[in-house]
Write a protein that holds these residues in place. Structure first.
Motif, mmCIF file in Angstrom:
data_model
loop_
_atom_site.group_PDB
_atom_site.id
_atom_site.type_symbol
_atom_site.label_atom_id
_atom_site.label_comp_id
_atom_site.label_asym_id
_atom_site.label_seq_id
_atom_site.Cartn_x
_atom_site.Cartn_y
_atom_site.Cartn_z
ATOM 1 N N VAL A 64 0.704 -1.337 -0.064
ATOM 2 C CA VAL A 64 -0.033 -0.005 0.045
ATOM 3 C C VAL A 64 0.912 1.277 0.083
ATOM 4 N N GLN A 65 1.795 1.219 0.857
ATOM 5 C CA GLN A 65 2.727 2.328 0.904
ATOM 6 C C GLN A 65 3.500 2.490 -0.615
ATOM 7 N N LEU A 66 4.140 1.629 -1.167
ATOM 8 C CA LEU A 66 4.721 1.601 -2.423
ATOM 9 C C LEU A 66 3.809 2.152 -3.495
ATOM 10 N N ALA A 67 2.323 1.428 -3.499
ATOM 11 C CA ALA A 67 1.391 1.977 -4.387
ATOM 12 C C ALA A 67 1.274 3.514 -4.209
ATOM 13 N N SER A 68 0.933 3.892 -3.056
ATOM 14 C CA SER A 68 0.815 5.339 -2.919
ATOM 15 C C SER A 68 2.028 6.084 -3.255
ATOM 16 N N PHE A 69 3.257 5.662 -3.359
ATOM 17 C CA PHE A 69 4.189 6.430 -3.687
ATOM 18 C C PHE A 69 4.393 6.547 -5.194
ATOM 19 N N LEU A 70 3.956 5.372 -5.950
ATOM 20 C CA LEU A 70 3.938 5.380 -7.190
ATOM 21 C C LEU A 70 2.673 6.041 -7.737
ATOM 22 N N ASN A 71 1.756 6.138 -7.261
ATOM 23 C CA ASN A 71 0.466 7.003 -7.549
ATOM 24 C C ASN A 71 0.931 8.515 -7.367
ATOM 25 N N GLY A 72 1.689 8.799 -6.123
ATOM 26 C CA GLY A 72 2.219 10.009 -6.255
ATOM 27 C C GLY A 72 3.064 10.677 -7.152
ATOM 28 N N LEU A 73 4.094 9.715 -7.673
ATOM 29 C CA LEU A 73 5.007 9.699 -8.737
ATOM 30 C C LEU A 73 4.121 10.231 -10.188
ATOM 31 N N ILE A 74 2.806 9.484 -10.293
ATOM 32 C CA ILE A 74 2.278 10.055 -11.401
ATOM 33 C C ILE A 74 1.773 11.155 -11.255
ATOM 34 N N ASN A 75 1.173 11.722 -10.129
ATOM 35 C CA ASN A 75 0.736 12.878 -9.775
ATOM 36 C C ASN A 75 1.768 13.900 -10.044
ATOM 37 N N MET A 76 2.972 13.725 -9.634
ATOM 38 C CA MET A 76 4.291 14.591 -9.657
ATOM 39 C C MET A 76 4.535 14.810 -11.130
ATOM 40 N N LYS A 77 4.504 13.675 -11.697
ATOM 41 C CA LYS A 77 5.098 13.771 -13.412
ATOM 42 C C LYS A 77 3.917 14.010 -14.364
ATOM 43 N N ARG A 78 2.535 14.008 -14.174
ATOM 44 C CA ARG A 78 1.612 14.177 -14.980
ATOM 45 C C ARG A 78 0.686 15.111 -14.442
ATOM 46 N N GLY A 79 0.641 15.504 -13.132
ATOM 47 C CA GLY A 79 -0.337 16.269 -12.972
ATOM 48 C C GLY A 79 -1.269 15.699 -11.778
ATOM 49 N N LYS A 80 -1.810 16.105 -10.946
ATOM 50 C CA LYS A 80 -2.961 15.581 -10.164
ATOM 51 C C LYS A 80 -4.347 15.432 -10.844
ATOM 52 N N ARG A 81 -5.008 14.278 -10.966
ATOM 53 C CA ARG A 81 -6.162 14.277 -11.796
ATOM 54 C C ARG A 81 -7.386 15.052 -10.892
ATOM 55 N N GLU A 82 -8.427 15.413 -11.585
ATOM 56 C CA GLU A 82 -9.599 15.839 -11.060
ATOM 57 C C GLU A 82 -10.217 14.660 -10.238
ATOM 58 N N GLY A 83 -11.245 15.150 -9.179
ATOM 59 C CA GLY A 83 -12.008 14.309 -8.700
ATOM 60 C C GLY A 83 -11.033 13.265 -7.578
ATOM 61 N N GLU A 84 -11.870 12.364 -7.469
ATOM 62 C CA GLU A 84 -11.325 11.319 -6.371
ATOM 63 C C GLU A 84 -9.879 10.732 -7.009
ATOM 64 N N GLN A 85 -9.024 10.530 -6.116
ATOM 65 C CA GLN A 85 -7.808 9.869 -6.591
ATOM 66 C C GLN A 85 -7.760 8.545 -6.406
ATOM 67 N N PRO A 86 -6.928 7.900 -7.340
ATOM 68 C CA PRO A 86 -7.005 6.223 -6.951
ATOM 69 C C PRO A 86 -6.611 5.856 -5.752
ATOM 70 N N LYS A 87 -7.128 4.778 -5.320
ATOM 71 C CA LYS A 87 -6.854 4.206 -4.131
ATOM 72 C C LYS A 87 -5.676 3.321 -4.253
ATOM 73 N N PRO A 88 -4.633 3.260 -3.639
ATOM 74 C CA PRO A 88 -3.382 2.263 -3.508
ATOM 75 C C PRO A 88 -3.881 1.029 -3.358
ATOM 76 N N GLU A 89 -3.121 0.211 -4.380
ATOM 77 C CA GLU A 89 -3.428 -1.315 -4.330
ATOM 78 C C GLU A 89 -2.875 -1.861 -3.055
ATOM 79 N N THR A 90 -3.438 -2.917 -2.744
ATOM 80 C CA THR A 90 -3.164 -3.666 -1.390
ATOM 81 C C THR A 90 -1.975 -4.737 -1.711
ATOM 82 N N GLU A 91 -1.842 -5.075 -3.014
ATOM 83 C CA GLU A 91 -1.048 -6.103 -3.463
ATOM 84 C C GLU A 91 -0.229 -5.639 -4.833
ATOM 85 N N LEU A 92 0.734 -5.428 -4.891
ATOM 86 C CA LEU A 92 1.598 -5.052 -6.069
ATOM 87 C C LEU A 92 2.525 -6.187 -6.337
#
Length: 155
Positions: free
Chosen positions: A55-83
């Protein structure tokens, strides 16, 4: 590779410092401390108690997407529980906004060659007959290639 190894490779590939890492997590509303970050980055503290969860790594990767591409509108994706490596590679592909040709060129930067079909197999759904699990070596090679490209573009 464990999640800390992957985290170290990603932060190295993107040349992320502690403050950038903290901002990356914060963009997904996950609070981490500088102690957490230092522990995850340290190879000396690798054990079950100090390893990033999926979950922490998935959150970090989602944050990397936000950082590189911009945060998308609306609800943010939930981090996966298994990667798995396939999901991590997919998130990196999204963060870098890479198409298949771009990824193939990135791999070639470190002398790794795939064709489109071999690469595409990593992005299929697990039930698909053409699905192929992404080995640690492929993920490591991709992150090393990203870092090599970044360094080459700087100097």
């Amino acid at each position: 590779m464990n999640n800390n190894d992957i985290f170290r490779l990603i932060t190295s590939a993107f040349n992320l410092k502690d403050t950038s890492i903290a901002k990356t997590f914060a963009s997904t509303d996950m609070k981490v401390t500088t102690v957490d970050i230092a522990t995850w980055l340290s190879e000396e503290t690798d054990n079950a108690e100090t390893t990033l969860t999926d979950v922490q790594l998935a959150s970090f990767l989602n944050g990397l997407i936000n950082m590189k591409r911009g945060k998308r509108e609306g609800e943010q994706p939930k981090p996966e529980t298994e990667l798995n490596n396939n999901m991590i590679l997919q998130k990196l592909r999204i963060a870098l906004n890479l198409k298949a040709e771009d990824m193939l060129n990135t791999f070639e930067f470190v002398g790794v060659e795939f064709n489109k079909h071999e690469l595409g197999a990593f992005f299929r759904k697990p039930g698909n007959k053409h699905y192929r699990p992404c080995p640690d070596a492929v993920l490591r090679d991709f992150l090393m290639a990203v870092e090599a490209q970044r360094e080459a573009s700087l100097g």
